[in-house]
Design a protein around this motif. Sequence first.
Motif, PDB file in Angstrom:
ATOM      1  N   TYR B   9       0.840  -1.206   0.000  1.00 36.29           N
ATOM      2  CA  TYR B   9       0.000   0.000   0.000  1.00 36.29           C
ATOM      3  C   TYR B   9       0.880   1.264   0.000  1.00 36.29           C
ATOM      4  O   TYR B   9       0.681   2.188  -0.801  1.00 36.29           O
ATOM      5  N   ILE B  10       1.890   1.288   0.867  1.00 39.01           N
ATOM      6  CA  ILE B  10       2.786   2.447   0.953  1.00 39.01           C
ATOM      7  C   ILE B  10       3.508   2.651  -0.388  1.00 39.01           C
ATOM      8  O   ILE B  10       3.609   3.774  -0.882  1.00 39.01           O
ATOM      9  N   GLY B  42      -4.697  14.572   8.840  1.00 43.04           N
ATOM     10  CA  GLY B  42      -5.087  13.305   9.452  1.00 43.04           C
ATOM     11  C   GLY B  42      -4.023  12.245   9.242  1.00 43.04           C
ATOM     12  O   GLY B  42      -3.219  12.340   8.320  1.00 43.04           O
ATOM     13  N   LEU B  43      -4.010  11.235  10.117  1.00 46.51           N
ATOM     14  CA  LEU B  43      -2.968  10.219  10.077  1.00 46.51           C
ATOM     15  C   LEU B  43      -3.594   8.853   9.831  1.00 46.51           C
ATOM     16  O   LEU B  43      -4.553   8.469  10.502  1.00 46.51           O
ATOM     17  N   GLU B  44      -3.043   8.094   8.872  1.00 48.82           N
ATOM     18  CA  GLU B  44      -3.524   6.726   8.623  1.00 48.82           C
ATOM     19  C   GLU B  44      -2.653   5.697   9.303  1.00 48.82           C
ATOM     20  O   GLU B  44      -3.135   4.715   9.868  1.00 48.82           O
ATOM     21  N   GLY B  63      -2.871   9.501  23.021  1.00 44.25           N
ATOM     22  CA  GLY B  63      -3.741   8.549  22.336  1.00 44.25           C
ATOM     23  C   GLY B  63      -3.316   8.239  20.913  1.00 44.25           C
ATOM     24  O   GLY B  63      -4.069   7.623  20.157  1.00 44.25           O
ATOM     25  N   LEU B  64      -2.104   8.683  20.540  1.00 43.47           N
ATOM     26  CA  LEU B  64      -1.597   8.431  19.189  1.00 43.47           C
ATOM     27  C   LEU B  64      -1.304   6.938  18.999  1.00 43.47           C
ATOM     28  O   LEU B  64      -0.675   6.308  19.831  1.00 43.47           O
ATOM     29  N   ALA B  65      -1.792   6.377  17.882  1.00 49.78           N
ATOM     30  CA  ALA B  65      -1.488   4.966  17.581  1.00 49.78           C
ATOM     31  C   ALA B  65      -0.287   4.891  16.648  1.00 49.78           C
ATOM     32  O   ALA B  65      -0.186   5.662  15.695  1.00 49.78           O
ATOM     33  N   VAL B  89       1.812   7.558   6.929  1.00 46.16           N
ATOM     34  CA  VAL B  89       0.865   7.738   5.840  1.00 46.16           C
ATOM     35  C   VAL B  89      -0.186   8.722   6.338  1.00 46.16           C
ATOM     36  O   VAL B  89      -0.826   8.497   7.373  1.00 46.16           O
ATOM     37  N   ALA B  90      -0.294   9.854   5.635  1.00 50.20           N
ATOM     38  CA  ALA B  90      -1.210  10.923   6.065  1.00 50.20           C
ATOM     39  C   ALA B  90      -2.342  11.065   5.066  1.00 50.20           C
ATOM     40  O   ALA B  90      -2.241  10.642   3.916  1.00 50.20           O
ATOM     41  N   LYS B  91      -3.426  11.643   5.534  1.00 53.67           N
ATOM     42  CA  LYS B  91      -4.591  11.931   4.703  1.00 53.67           C
ATOM     43  C   LYS B  91      -4.424  13.269   4.000  1.00 53.67           C
ATOM     44  O   LYS B  91      -4.017  14.255   4.638  1.00 53.67           O
ATOM     45  N   MET B  92      -4.752  13.342   2.724  1.00 56.06           N
ATOM     46  CA  MET B  92      -4.799  14.639   2.048  1.00 56.06           C
ATOM     47  C   MET B  92      -5.827  15.521   2.745  1.00 56.06           C
ATOM     48  O   MET B  92      -6.751  15.023   3.383  1.00 56.06           O
TER      49      MET B  92
END
Lengths: 248, 248
Positions: B9-10, B42-44, B63-65, B89-92
């Motif tokens: 995916y990456i 946002g963070l994936e 609370g960061l995963a 991996v971040a969200k646009m």
Amino acid sequence: MLSKAVVKYIKSLQIKKYRYQHQAFVVEGGKSVLELLRSDFGLEHLFITEPFYREHTSSFPKGLAFDVVTEEELVKAGTFSSNNAALAVAKMRQLPTLEVKPSDLVIALDDVRDPGNLGTIIRIADWYGIQTVVCSETCADFYNAKVISATMGSFTRVQVHYLDLSAWLQQHTKDTKIYGASLAGENLHQMQLKPEGIVVLGNEANGIRPEVAAQVNQLIKIPAFGQAESLNVATATAIIMDNFRRNS
Amino acid sequence: MLSKAVVKYIKSLQIKKYRYQHQAFVVEGGKSVLELLRSDFGLEHLFITEPFYREHTSSFPKGLAFDVVTEEELVKAGTFSSNNAALAVAKMRQLPTLEVKPSDLVIALDDVRDPGNLGTIIRIADWYGIQTVVCSETCADFYNAKVISATMGSFTRVQVHYLDLSAWLQQHTKDTKIYGASLAGENLHQMQLKPEGIVVLGNEANGIRPEVAAQVNQLIKIPAFGQAESLNVATATAIIMDNFRRNS
């Protein structure tokens, strides 16, 4: 055609050790090769494509020897992902003895390791009429293909000397202004700069090493108006040189 | 551990089509990932090494995963040749509507294709407090890993809009000063510049296209003092922005 042996030789020049052993280096791309032909560098090999030949015959010195090859052969031998023009193997040249007059403007690089940065800085030096760049021995190698390529031909006009930077600067602290780029320096925009002296820029991540910083007698900084923490070293060199030259 | 599916995916996000399909992009390296965590992206996924975790625990939001992985895994999944810190991996994100006030200073890029150049220009924009960069649709993609990396974290602060540059400029010719960088322009050092308006810079090899140049109402040039024929587009942007901001 490019023989296997020649391709192997050209490839070997990607490694610094072999460049110095053979005293030779590779120049790729039309613009860089044309500048090479206009310079006093000696030539070992010249490979060009047919369209490049047709377009630039008039720029070739009389009696020049060369081979006409395909674009695929140039890509195979060189480091570019595309090259429809030219590739040359040139001879290293002896630099004249390094002399700095108090009225000269000189760029000194401490541990600038990225070849693209060094090449871009050489191009900037050439734009701003600076003939001499002094490098610590840990900087990227001038004859690295990425350095040569990033200079866009300016490698033929700027002299790059490698030496013990701290010791060399120490010889000049008395009679020459030695500037050092630093986030703790004086605001460039508010200084009355004369275009002379030595300007030291440091490593991409760590700045100027302490033993080199100890020779600097004036810290300078590019004022920031936003939130980026730093600038790329080539970018910083360009802005600083522009500030020095605006009073020329 | 990084599963095969996640690595795949990456890797897929190196291709623009898949980035936009998934609305996601990759951020590599410690500095860039720390800036990402401080931003509103946002963070994936977040993958970090153990030493990075120990050094930066205090900067992590509650609370960061995240997953703790090895340096080898980061290199395998990403584009860096070494990375002992982090990959995310971040969200646009959706940009606010583009609005330019006559008092804004904006950088407009026409067909700047090299990702390293675009990233460096975004970093320069951030240094000089410029929030908006406008790009022709043929410029490098903002979410390209090389662009993100070259911004050194400034991708979190600068808004980059893609549009039909010629048409967009046409809407602003009446109420906004539109500058264009050109070797035929007026000498920057001799102008009284106010830090407002739109500054257009062109393609690395070909400059500004005619249909875009037609919207420019003031050509400007960086004066040369030596023999280089041109400057890299990122270098030129930096020098021009410094000249605009020195009167701020």
